[in-house]
Design a protein around this motif. Structure first.
Motif, PDB file in Angstrom:
ATOM      1  N   TYR A 241      56.210 -25.077 151.543  1.00  0.00           N
ATOM      2  CA  TYR A 241      57.665 -25.643 151.429  1.00  0.00           C
ATOM      3  C   TYR A 241      57.776 -26.707 152.162  1.00  0.00           C
ATOM      4  O   TYR A 241      58.919 -27.247 152.672  1.00  0.00           O
ATOM      5  CB  TYR A 241      58.042 -24.513 151.423  1.00  0.00           C
ATOM      6  CG  TYR A 241      59.546 -24.524 151.206  1.00  0.00           C
ATOM      7  CD1 TYR A 241      59.916 -24.592 149.919  1.00  0.00           C
ATOM      8  CD2 TYR A 241      60.764 -24.158 152.282  1.00  0.00           C
ATOM      9  CE1 TYR A 241      61.427 -25.311 149.639  1.00  0.00           C
ATOM     10  CE2 TYR A 241      61.476 -24.045 151.987  1.00  0.00           C
ATOM     11  CZ  TYR A 241      62.764 -24.657 150.819  1.00  0.00           C
ATOM     12  OH  TYR A 241      64.365 -24.606 150.819  1.00  0.00           O
TER      13      TYR A 241
ATOM     14  N   TYR B 158      74.903 -21.229 145.488  1.00  0.00           N
ATOM     15  CA  TYR B 158      74.096 -21.498 145.244  1.00  0.00           C
ATOM     16  C   TYR B 158      72.695 -22.099 144.670  1.00  0.00           C
ATOM     17  O   TYR B 158      71.553 -22.728 144.793  1.00  0.00           O
ATOM     18  CB  TYR B 158      73.005 -19.708 144.861  1.00  0.00           C
ATOM     19  CG  TYR B 158      71.359 -18.890 145.884  1.00  0.00           C
ATOM     20  CD1 TYR B 158      71.050 -19.411 146.003  1.00  0.00           C
ATOM     21  CD2 TYR B 158      70.841 -19.511 144.654  1.00  0.00           C
ATOM     22  CE1 TYR B 158      69.593 -18.919 146.684  1.00  0.00           C
ATOM     23  CE2 TYR B 158      69.360 -18.923 143.808  1.00  0.00           C
ATOM     24  CZ  TYR B 158      69.058 -18.690 146.056  1.00  0.00           C
ATOM     25  OH  TYR B 158      67.590 -18.353 145.424  1.00  0.00           O
TER      26      TYR B 158
ATOM     27  N   SER C 275      73.052 -25.841 145.991  1.00  0.00           N
ATOM     28  CA  SER C 275      71.933 -26.205 147.345  1.00  0.00           C
ATOM     29  C   SER C 275      70.178 -26.239 146.689  1.00  0.00           C
ATOM     30  O   SER C 275      70.640 -27.024 147.130  1.00  0.00           O
ATOM     31  CB  SER C 275      72.668 -25.340 147.928  1.00  0.00           C
ATOM     32  OG  SER C 275      71.797 -23.562 147.743  1.00  0.00           O
ATOM     33  N   HIS C 276      70.587 -25.743 146.171  1.00  0.00           N
ATOM     34  CA  HIS C 276      68.609 -26.049 145.629  1.00  0.00           C
ATOM     35  C   HIS C 276      68.648 -27.268 144.821  1.00  0.00           C
ATOM     36  O   HIS C 276      68.253 -27.927 145.185  1.00  0.00           O
ATOM     37  CB  HIS C 276      68.565 -24.602 144.550  1.00  0.00           C
ATOM     38  CG  HIS C 276      67.916 -23.923 145.628  1.00  0.00           C
ATOM     39  ND1 HIS C 276      69.140 -22.512 146.237  1.00  0.00           N
ATOM     40  CD2 HIS C 276      67.318 -23.080 146.206  1.00  0.00           C
ATOM     41  CE1 HIS C 276      67.986 -21.606 146.865  1.00  0.00           C
ATOM     42  NE2 HIS C 276      67.344 -22.099 147.430  1.00  0.00           N
TER      43      HIS C 276
ATOM     44  N   ARG D 228      68.947 -30.027 146.648  1.00  0.00           N
ATOM     45  CA  ARG D 228      67.892 -29.641 147.760  1.00  0.00           C
ATOM     46  C   ARG D 228      66.504 -30.057 147.038  1.00  0.00           C
ATOM     47  O   ARG D 228      65.579 -31.051 147.602  1.00  0.00           O
ATOM     48  CB  ARG D 228      67.404 -27.935 148.163  1.00  0.00           C
ATOM     49  CG  ARG D 228      66.426 -28.147 149.422  1.00  0.00           C
ATOM     50  CD  ARG D 228      67.257 -26.506 149.479  1.00  0.00           C
ATOM     51  NE  ARG D 228      68.235 -26.616 150.519  1.00  0.00           N
ATOM     52  CZ  ARG D 228      67.659 -26.424 151.662  1.00  0.00           C
ATOM     53  NH1 ARG D 228      66.305 -25.602 152.521  1.00  0.00           N
ATOM     54  NH2 ARG D 228      68.448 -26.095 153.064  1.00  0.00           N
TER      55      ARG D 228
ATOM     56  N   LEU E 155      61.925 -27.819 141.846  1.00  0.00           N
ATOM     57  CA  LEU E 155      62.840 -26.718 142.174  1.00  0.00           C
ATOM     58  C   LEU E 155      62.754 -25.145 140.948  1.00  0.00           C
ATOM     59  O   LEU E 155      62.656 -24.260 141.206  1.00  0.00           O
ATOM     60  CB  LEU E 155      64.234 -26.537 141.585  1.00  0.00           C
ATOM     61  CG  LEU E 155      65.166 -25.707 141.978  1.00  0.00           C
ATOM     62  CD1 LEU E 155      65.350 -25.425 143.016  1.00  0.00           C
ATOM     63  CD2 LEU E 155      66.855 -26.209 141.081  1.00  0.00           C
TER      64      LEU E 155
ATOM     65  N   HIS F 209      59.524 -23.602 142.002  1.00  0.00           N
ATOM     66  CA  HIS F 209      60.253 -23.192 143.885  1.00  0.00           C
ATOM     67  C   HIS F 209      61.142 -21.629 143.375  1.00  0.00           C
ATOM     68  O   HIS F 209      60.817 -20.547 144.336  1.00  0.00           O
ATOM     69  CB  HIS F 209      60.545 -23.920 144.442  1.00  0.00           C
ATOM     70  CG  HIS F 209      61.702 -23.118 145.798  1.00  0.00           C
ATOM     71  ND1 HIS F 209      60.476 -22.651 146.497  1.00  0.00           N
ATOM     72  CD2 HIS F 209      62.832 -23.003 146.159  1.00  0.00           C
ATOM     73  CE1 HIS F 209      61.528 -22.733 147.650  1.00  0.00           C
ATOM     74  NE2 HIS F 209      62.957 -22.147 147.432  1.00  0.00           N
ATOM     75  N   LEU F 210      61.908 -21.970 142.029  1.00  0.00           N
ATOM     76  CA  LEU F 210      62.894 -20.888 142.541  1.00  0.00           C
ATOM     77  C   LEU F 210      61.772 -19.246 140.902  1.00  0.00           C
ATOM     78  O   LEU F 210      62.674 -18.144 141.928  1.00  0.00           O
ATOM     79  CB  LEU F 210      64.548 -20.624 141.679  1.00  0.00           C
ATOM     80  CG  LEU F 210      65.287 -21.773 142.188  1.00  0.00           C
ATOM     81  CD1 LEU F 210      65.921 -22.292 141.432  1.00  0.00           C
ATOM     82  CD2 LEU F 210      65.467 -21.340 143.498  1.00  0.00           C
TER      83      LEU F 210
ATOM     84  N   LYS G 144      59.702 -17.472 144.276  1.00  0.00           N
ATOM     85  CA  LYS G 144      61.362 -16.602 144.952  1.00  0.00           C
ATOM     86  C   LYS G 144      61.118 -15.484 144.643  1.00  0.00           C
ATOM     87  O   LYS G 144      61.086 -14.544 145.150  1.00  0.00           O
ATOM     88  CB  LYS G 144      62.204 -18.130 145.617  1.00  0.00           C
ATOM     89  CG  LYS G 144      61.973 -18.299 146.576  1.00  0.00           C
ATOM     90  CD  LYS G 144      63.199 -19.156 147.246  1.00  0.00           C
ATOM     91  CE  LYS G 144      64.587 -18.661 148.288  1.00  0.00           C
ATOM     92  NZ  LYS G 144      65.318 -19.321 148.574  1.00  0.00           N
TER      93      LYS G 144
END
Lengths: 299, 360
Positions: B152, B327, B330-331, B334, B340, B343-344, B347
């Motif tokens: 990452y 939140y 910001s992603h 990014r 994304l 990635h989420l 997580k």
């Protein structure tokens, strides 16, 4: 107003709403609906001054965390104004958790003081600092001194005021672990010991109520005069040995809560403390021998 | 909108106002300042105003305790800067200090009573590998949670995984850009490096020009999503602006620089907050709304709620909504969606696994 002035029936409600509690220079607002917290405070803090105060140093609470653990094998969580530094513990450790939490508040924030990891007691105007490695029997000895007419300043955190180098009392309950709980119970009829929290990360833990005199005189500072490194040793006759100040300095500095943080100020305060103190080590197996030694020390 | 922390913000802009607070007001102010990481800042401001004797002793001891902490961190940071300078000088490339490290090195008003958890530096991407080797040889080790975390950082982020020194445990973030590689907004770190100033007394350490210092601080506040420090960062920005607001040409230069670096949006968002919360005097022409769609209008109240999310007494029922929006945003800023979403999901899955572990 003292905590014992609050009628027992009203105390639970007062604590649930938030009870102001003064311990040494610090004012806590303690909030909890746990019965164990109310019982612990009413037994061990009976002589302490309570609010309402306008300004508190720390807002602390013991609450059940959200979720299943509120009901099944219930847990409690310490928080300082919404921030929880520890993991939740079983609900019957509520009072012990509060004591640790209050210690954490002081140790992590009260940098107006140099905080040594040591017990400290006073008699005849002379404060005696007892630094001790874990397992050296410091708490047991402290409790025995408390029950023998010594004024308790603190059992775990020695506060040295940066403005005048004097020791500021906390007068909080003395934390006893494992075997020392029964030793102190049988040592004196006067010992008032709270409920035992079993199987904590420190084993069994219970607290000794400080004597009223220590609590009523908690704003009376004391001058450090002696540093004694005690060690309980099975079968040992009382043995005393002078301790060189250089290594005492290293011990105090490396066990202090905030030596690094205070930097040069911590150096000066530690040095001044050592300059005004005698310094020795003792080994003992009988509490009575140790008590005789301490009486003689401040005679 | 009623402000739950009016006294705190007033104390940050008019420190002498602390002398007239009642004990009850102090109680709330100290709780809020502790939660926001601003106790030491208030202490430093009170000291600068020679106001300490007029404060309640109990309150001053609390402020003073945190100031001691912050001062120790600044001393430690100065020592780390010496060692960094010695370690990285052989690369023969500018090493730019960002944020707290730069404020401390400059002895800037924004360093007074400021907590630092890490030191941030920026170097060109071409020197990244050499810097990492040199730092590793000197005892700084990168710390990623797992292989995914490592990738990452390495593939998508604007920095190496956080580095921690083996013996001193100090934290170091090595950046090669101001924003992630995958971010929607592209900025130009080479221009920031080109206009940086060399720090006297060091071999390779540089600090950003004062305009870039402001723009980076604004970008960090708006894009990094650390809203718990939002008010602290805004207070930093207030102190960064304060000496320049009446300087001839300052606002034109700042706007032009924001345009060059493609950082107009964060500057705008921050100026609006400074104007409304801190009462900073911003010329009308400068605070003009951003051109384009309606999103910026919506962002102003959302960012305000984010900045004021640090303590229960300043939160409203809308705060959790704003936190969720921030939140996601910001992603969103990014990474593009095709990176994304996986990635989420990853997580979320990791979080479940670790929650399950801690329950067992």
């Amino acid at each position: 107003m003292r905590l014992s002035d609050i009628p027992a029936a009203a105390l639970t409600e007062r604590i649930a709403a938030g009870l102001g509690l003064q311990t040494g220079p610090f004012r806590f607002l303690v909030q909890s609906s746990e019965a164990g917290v109310a019982r612990g405070l009413s037994q061990l803090y009976a002589d302490f001054e309570v609010g309402p105060f306008d300004l508190h140093d720390f807002h602390v609470s013991i609450r059940r965390p959200a979720g299943l653990r509120r009901w099944i094998r219930p847990q409690v969580e310490f928080a300082m104004d919404g921030f929880s530094p520890f993991i939740p513990l079983p609900a019957d450790h509520a009072f012990a958790q509060l004591e640790w939490g209050m210690n954490w508040c002081i140790a992590a924030h009260a940098h107006h003081y140099l905080m040594l990891h040591a017990a400290v007691l006073e008699k005849n105007g002379q404060a005696v600092i007892l630094p001790g490695d874990p397992g050296a029997g410091k708490s047991t000895l402290t409790a025995a001194l408390v029950l023998s007419g010594w004024r308790l300043l603190s059992d775990e955190i020695t506060l040295i005021d940066r403005d005048d180098g004097q020791i500021v009392p906390l007068a909080r309950p003395v934390s006893l672990k494992n075997a020392s709980i029964d030793i102190i119970r049988s040592f004196s009829q006067a010992a008032s010991i709270g409920e035992t929290a079993l199987d904590t990360h420190k084993g069994s833990v219970a607290h000794l109520r400080p004597m009223p005199d220590s609590v009523l005189r908690m704003d009376e500072k004391a001058q450090p005069r002696h540093i004694v490194f005690p060690r309980w040793k099975s079968q040992a006759l009382l043995t005393r040995h002078p301790q060189d100040k250089a290594s005492a300095f290293i011990h105090l500095a490396s066990h202090a809560f905030n030596y690094n943080l205070l930097g040069p100020l911590a150096f000066r305060l530690t040095k001044n403390t050592l300059d005004t103190c005698t310094c020795q080590r003792i080994w003992y197996s009988q509490l009575d021998d140790a008590l005789a030694f301490f009486s003689e020390l401040v005679a | 909108m009623k402000l739950g922390c009016a006294e705190l913000i007033h104390a940050l802009t008019q420190p002498t106002s602390m002398a007239s607070l009642s004990p009850t007001q102090w109680d709330l102010l100290l709780r809020q300042a502790r939660a926001a990481g601003l106790l030491a800042r208030l202490a430093a401001l009170a000291q600068q105003e020679k106001n300490v004797d007029q404060l309640p002793k109990q309150a001053w001891h609390i402020l003073e305790g945190d100031l001691t902490f912050a001062q120790q961190q600044a001393t430690a940071a100065r020592y780390e800067l010496r060692l960094l300078d010695r370690t990285l000088k052989k690369l023969d490339t500018p090493v730019l200090l960002l944020k707290g490290g730069a404020y401390v090195a400059l002895n800037h008003a924004a360093s007074a009573g400021r907590f630092m958890t890490d030191i941030d530096i920026l170097i060109t991407k071409a020197h990244l590998q050499d810097a990492e080797s040199a730092l590793t040889a000197a005892g700084w080790m990168t710390h990623s949670k797992d292989a995914y975390d490592e990738r990452y950082y390495r593939a998508w982020m604007h920095e190496l995984p956080p580095m921690r020194h083996m013996s001193r445990h100090t934290l170091l973030d090595v950046h090669h850009n101001l924003l992630p590689e995958t971010a929607r907004i592209r900025t130009h770190p080479e221009q920031v490096l080109a206009s940086a100033h060399r720090l006297p007394g060091y071999h390779c350490l540089y600090v950003p020009d004062h305009l870039d210092l402001i723009l980076h601080s604004a970008t960090h506040l708006v894009y990094e999503g650390e809203w718990g420090h939002g008010l602290r960062d805004l207070s930093d920005l207030y102190l960064l602006f304060a000496p320049h607001v009446h300087e001839a040409g300052f606002w034109q230069h700042l706007l032009a620089r924001a345009h060059e670096l493609n950082l107009q949006n964060p500057l705008h968002y921050v100026l609006v907050q400074l104007q409304t919360l801190f009462g900073l005097s911003v010329p009308v022409a400068v605070a003009r709304p951003l051109p384009g769609r309606g999103v910026p209008y919506l962002m102003t109240p959302v960012i305000r709620l984010g900045v004021l999310s640090f303590h229960a007494s300043c939160r409203t029922w809308l705060t959790p909504v704003a936190e969720f929006v921030l939140y996601v945003r910001s992603h969103w800023l990014r990474m593009p969606p095709h990176l994304l979403i996986p990635h989420l999901l990853y997580k979320a899955w990791k979080r479940r696994v670790s929650e399950k572990k801690s329950q067992d």
